[in-house]
Enzyme design. Structure first.
Site, mmCIF file in Angstrom:
data_model
loop_
_atom_site.group_PDB
_atom_site.id
_atom_site.type_symbol
_atom_site.label_atom_id
_atom_site.label_comp_id
_atom_site.label_asym_id
_atom_site.label_seq_id
_atom_site.Cartn_x
_atom_site.Cartn_y
_atom_site.Cartn_z
ATOM 1 N N GLU A 82 37.090 -12.588 -23.828
ATOM 2 C CA GLU A 82 38.130 -13.471 -24.378
ATOM 3 C C GLU A 82 37.904 -14.885 -23.833
ATOM 4 O OE1 GLU A 82 41.984 -12.108 -23.124
ATOM 5 O OE2 GLU A 82 41.452 -12.178 -21.018
ATOM 6 N N LYS A 86 38.125 -18.367 -21.883
ATOM 7 C CA LYS A 86 38.564 -18.716 -20.534
ATOM 8 C C LYS A 86 39.395 -19.995 -20.637
ATOM 9 C CE LYS A 86 36.497 -19.771 -15.974
ATOM 10 N NZ LYS A 86 37.607 -20.539 -15.550
ATOM 11 N N ASP A 92 41.331 -23.214 -19.422
ATOM 12 C CA ASP A 92 41.140 -24.129 -18.306
ATOM 13 C C ASP A 92 42.505 -24.578 -17.796
ATOM 14 O OD1 ASP A 92 39.901 -25.642 -16.468
ATOM 15 O OD2 ASP A 92 39.145 -27.162 -17.857
ATOM 16 N N TYR A 106 46.230 -12.338 -18.801
ATOM 17 C CA TYR A 106 44.916 -11.720 -18.976
ATOM 18 C C TYR A 106 44.714 -10.471 -18.119
ATOM 19 C CZ TYR A 106 43.778 -14.816 -15.022
ATOM 20 O OH TYR A 106 43.791 -15.472 -13.827
ATOM 21 N N LYS A 124 30.114 -20.109 -19.008
ATOM 22 C CA LYS A 124 30.751 -21.417 -19.201
ATOM 23 C C LYS A 124 30.050 -22.224 -20.293
ATOM 24 C CE LYS A 124 32.699 -23.348 -15.771
ATOM 25 N NZ LYS A 124 33.964 -23.707 -15.156
ATOM 26 N N CYS A 143 0.186 -55.005 -21.589
ATOM 27 C CA CYS A 143 0.238 -53.602 -21.166
ATOM 28 C C CYS A 143 0.566 -53.527 -19.669
ATOM 29 C CB CYS A 143 -1.114 -52.944 -21.445
ATOM 30 S SG CYS A 143 -1.281 -51.318 -20.695
ATOM 31 N N CYS A 150 -2.835 -52.201 -17.822
ATOM 32 C CA CYS A 150 -4.094 -52.951 -17.695
ATOM 33 C C CYS A 150 -3.921 -54.450 -17.969
ATOM 34 C CB CYS A 150 -5.153 -52.370 -18.620
ATOM 35 S SG CYS A 150 -4.795 -52.634 -20.361
ATOM 36 N N CYS A 162 -1.025 -50.716 -26.543
ATOM 37 C CA CYS A 162 -1.924 -51.500 -25.713
ATOM 38 C C CYS A 162 -3.203 -51.653 -26.535
ATOM 39 C CB CYS A 162 -2.208 -50.753 -24.413
ATOM 40 S SG CYS A 162 -3.710 -51.297 -23.583
ATOM 41 N N CYS A 174 -8.418 -49.275 -21.069
ATOM 42 C CA CYS A 174 -7.148 -49.230 -20.316
ATOM 43 C C CYS A 174 -7.148 -47.941 -19.500
ATOM 44 C CB CYS A 174 -5.976 -49.256 -21.288
ATOM 45 S SG CYS A 174 -4.389 -48.898 -20.517
HETATM 46 S S1 IVH Z 1 39.957 -12.684 -15.780
HETATM 47 C C1 IVH Z 1 39.023 -11.972 -10.909
HETATM 48 N N1 IVH Z 1 40.401 -13.977 -17.978
HETATM 49 O O1 IVH Z 1 39.440 -18.391 -14.495
HETATM 50 C C2 IVH Z 1 39.576 -12.826 -11.902
HETATM 51 N N2 IVH Z 1 40.385 -15.227 -15.958
HETATM 52 O O2 IVH Z 1 37.333 -19.372 -12.730
HETATM 53 C C3 IVH Z 1 39.610 -12.166 -13.248
HETATM 54 N N3 IVH Z 1 40.844 -17.615 -16.256
HETATM 55 O O3 IVH Z 1 40.755 -17.155 -11.519
HETATM 56 C C4 IVH Z 1 40.059 -13.174 -14.143
HETATM 57 N N4 IVH Z 1 41.092 -17.556 -18.433
HETATM 58 O O4 IVH Z 1 42.389 -18.105 -13.294
HETATM 59 C C5 IVH Z 1 40.275 -14.075 -16.653
HETATM 60 N N5 IVH Z 1 40.787 -14.983 -20.019
HETATM 61 C C6 IVH Z 1 40.688 -15.066 -18.698
HETATM 62 C C7 IVH Z 1 40.825 -16.307 -18.026
HETATM 63 C C8 IVH Z 1 40.666 -16.337 -16.646
HETATM 64 C C9 IVH Z 1 41.118 -18.322 -17.357
HETATM 65 C C10 IVH Z 1 40.764 -18.178 -14.891
HETATM 66 C C11 IVH Z 1 41.376 -17.339 -13.825
HETATM 67 C C12 IVH Z 1 40.297 -17.154 -12.803
HETATM 68 C C13 IVH Z 1 39.445 -18.343 -13.106
HETATM 69 C C14 IVH Z 1 38.045 -18.201 -12.570
#
Ligand code: IVH
Length: 714
Positions: free
Chosen positions: A137, A139, A141, A249, A337, A431, A434, A455, A461
């Protein structure tokens, strides 16, 4: 995200920190690096005001880990490599997590992902080729948070803190609209913990920053900092004013049975009333995992909140337990990432390089900067016109882009940041190697100058001489094994080599000489003997390889083969060159251009090369030393060897001419008309009557796709 201005000035210090220390300085280097990482942990986790980018931080951390693996005695319990996040401060009550809140191991590419999957299979004692299914899924931020529910009621909310102990921020978390106060489901466990990410949508983030501006307060650099700051307000009423959101999550319930799966947890979280990621996939192969990554990467701009990668978790909870965790990461999960591939930095200088063909290539020397995990110090500027078009000046702040493995490019200049005293770059008219005058040749056929500057000295050269002779002996050209660029440089320096043909008189001159090559240090008898044998072997050469050897711009393996096929023999090649030089717009030029696969650039390069009397003489002298064989097609055994085939209709993937060449290479005979003897008819678009004829004569018909399959599987 663009790097804020103040980050740039830190770069050179960071670069110094990333240089491997001598062993005697390792401890000192470790202390400095640890202190700096701790400082940035604090700035990031506690003050929500990071001063370096995530990539810079990751680079420091990675380097510290490498340093510790090289010098294990440096690895102590208090090292930043042994903890997640920052030590907490005194504002909030401390809480101990039921199980540590860990970070995630990172990967940036398919190779690392493959290694990760193999590592898992190895620990679980599965065959390394089996793919253990992973739940994927996006991640988010944001900032991680833990929510503790007792008998279905939210009783405690905590931040991650240092991973073992967090801060009690229950009241702040309660203000988040989509965190349920009560879990509305049957059979809710007596005690369970939900983990997830707190974040701002882009709109909410902008609104928060607008309010900050109105209140004359400092702006947040990005949504994650804003979320972290908002969660840690001592007065929860302020948090309540800010529309934070929560995505769940993970679900920790120690009563969860062993045959449980992560994808079921996802559904349970949703049934409890939590928001969960709608885009998710249970991946059963590396291809699926890759495909999901690409898919999310492509959709990234459509998300209304920040995501920075994809998280993959081993689906089977029993496996997760068996895999366990290292000090900072669980072994069952990984974050793939996204690469951020544009950054800003400064042009410190513009150098001019002289290549084999004499072309002057400008290179921007950049203030070192991390792009997609790689330290970048140079960027290509292509040619004089490109510099003028982009108006790049020394001292400019520029946007640099790195896509895949290609050389970084300067995307554009940030003109608003330009100092008024910066001068336009003046391309040198001599150049840099040379000192000879540079020229911008004129293409008579097209009535315009070349885009590049050259050149004028050719083999006089030093840069061109070395590069040309080294190229000549390389694999696709004369293929003289055992002779490397350093040998060529040595032979030039000692006066043994000046022109291409000299290579073939080397042995004779060495025999006649009092000073022998094999007597120089590093040139044993045997290696010189081998080199002479390789040179003798190279006297027999096919026309295509001879054409490569000349080192004409744009004429490498592919174009040389096309030319050799077209001319057939060296004598016709010579005649044709003469024709072209006498009349650049004449029949020979035109018929060369008619060949679908050769463009104007190749013709331009041929004319420019042979217009130079010295190069022409050099070619004659070289040819005198060689036996140049007529071009002969190498036939590859295939499904269509010795078959008679006919193409009809318009092919989408190539021209008919090219298809014919490929078919002949694969041993087929290409006919124009269909008869009973025809083995296959390959049908393009609008094939018309011939298709009917093939039908009537019972000749097998292949679609263009089937044809493509034959040629790609051979
Ligand atoms: S699973 C052991 N799922 O990313 C941690 N983490 O850089 C298992 N995060 O500490 C985490 N989206 O805070 C998981 N879909 C997602 C996430 C997620 C963001 C964060 C989480 C974790 C950090 C690591």
């Amino acid at each position: 995200m663009e790097t804020p201005d103040n980050l740039i000035h830190l770069q050179s210090d960071l670069v110094d920190l990333l240089r491997p220390p001598q062993e005697k300085n390792a401890m000192h280097h470790h202390t400095i690096l640890s202190t700096i990482i701790s400082k940035h942990d604090g700035l990031y986790y506690r003050h929500n005001q990071p001063e370096i980018t995530d990539e810079q931080y990751d680079a420091l951390r990675l380097f510290l880990e490498q340093l510790e693996s090289q010098y294990p005695f440096l690895k102590k319990n208090d090292s930043p490599t042994q903890r997640v996040g920052a030590e907490h401060d005194e504002k909030f009550e401390k809480v101990v997590h039921l199980s540590p809140m860990l970070s995630l191991a990172k990967t940036l590419n398919t190779k690392d992902m493959t290694e990760f999957m193999k590592g898992i299979a190895r620990i679980l004692a599965h065959d390394l080729s089996t793919f253990i299914p992973v739940f994927a899924e996006p991640k988010i931020d944001g900032v991680s948070a833990s929510l503790l529910y007792e008998n279905g009621y939210l009783v405690r909310g905590a931040s991650r803190g240092n991973g073992t102990e967090g801060e009690n921020i229950t009241e702040n978390l309660r203000t988040i609209q989509n965190i349920p106060e009560r879990l509305c489901a049957k059979n809710v466990p007596h005690i369970c913990e939900i983990r997830g990410e707190v974040f701002f949508s882009h709109d909410a983030f902008n609104a928060v920053n607008n309010k900050q501006a109105i209140d004359n307060k400092p702006l947040f650099a990005n949504p994650r900092n804003a979320a972290s700051g908002s969660l840690r307000m001592l007065d929860a009423r302020i948090t309540a004013e800010r529309p934070l959101q929560f995505f769940a999550y993970d679900f920790l319930d120690h009563t969860v049975p062993h045959n449980f799966n992560q994808h079921i947890i996802h559904d349970i979280l949703s049934s409890y009333g939590f928001s969960v990621q709608a885009l998710k996939r249970l991946c059963h192969s590396l291809e699926e995992a890759e495909d999901f990554f690409e898919n999310i990467n492509n959709k990234r701009p459509t998300f209304d909140y920040d995501i920075d990668g994809v998280v993959y978790k081993v689906d089977n909870i029993d496996y997760q337990r068996r895999l366990g965790a290292l000090s900072r990461y669980p072994r069952y999960a990984v974050a793939w990432k996204f690469m951020s591939n544009t950054v800003t930095t400064y042009v410190e200088a513009i150098d001019i390089q002289v290549g084999r063909t004499g072309q002057l290539t400008p290179v921007a020397r950049l203030k070192p900067v991390l792009v997609g995990g790689v330290m970048v110090t140079n960027a290509s500027l292509h040619n004089e016109e490109e510099i003028a078009r982009k108006d790049v000046r020394i001292g400019d702040k520029v946007i640099v882009k790195r896509a895949g493995d290609v050389i970084p490019q300067i995307e554009s200049v940030i003109k608003e940041s330009r100092d008024t005293n910066l001068q336009p770059f003046i391309f040198p008219d001599t150049c840099p190697c040379c000192g000879s005058p540079t020229i911008k040749p004129f293409n008579k056929r097209l009535g315009r100058h070349f885009a590049e500057r050259y050149c004028s000295s050719r083999l006089s050269c030093p840069a061109q001489q070395l590069e040309t002779l080294a190229y000549m002996v390389s694999k696709n050209a004369l293929d003289i094994k055992g002779v490397a660029k350093k040998h060529i440089a040595f032979l030039i320096e000692k006066g043994w080599l000046r022109h291409p043909a000299d290579l073939f008189t080397l042995q004779q001159r060495n025999d006649d000489s009092l000073i022998k090559i094999e007597n120089y240090p590093g040139w044993g008898d045997l290696s010189v003997h081998n080199i002479f044998a390789a040179i003798e072997k190279a006297r027999h050469i096919s026309l295509d390889r001879f054409i490569i050897t000349l080192g004409i711009r744009h004429i490498g393996e592919k174009n040389a083969t096309i030319l050799a096929r077209y001319f057939g023999s060296y004598s016709i090649f010579l005649e044709s060159i003469e024709d072209i030089l006498n009349d650049p717009e004449g029949k020979t030029s035109l018929s060369l251009l008619e060949n679908d696969n050769l463009g104007e650039a190749v013709l331009e390069a041929i004319i420019f090369y042979f217009q130079d009397a010295t190069l022409l003489d050099n070619m004659h002298l070289l040819a005198e030393q060689l036996y140049i064989a007529d071009y002969k097609e190498t036939i590859i055994a295939s499904a269509i060897s010795n078959k008679i085939i006919v193409f009809t209709g318009t092919l989408q993937s190539t021209s008919r001419k090219e298809a014919k060449i490929i078919a002949e290479k694969l041993g087929a005979k290409v006919a124009n008309t269909i008869s009973k003897r025809t083995d296959y008819v390959i049908i393009g678009d609008n094939a018309g009557k011939k298709k009917q004829l093939a039908h009537d004569l019972n000749v097998p018909i292949l679609s263009e796709k089937q044809w493509q399959e034959i040629i790609t599987t051979t």
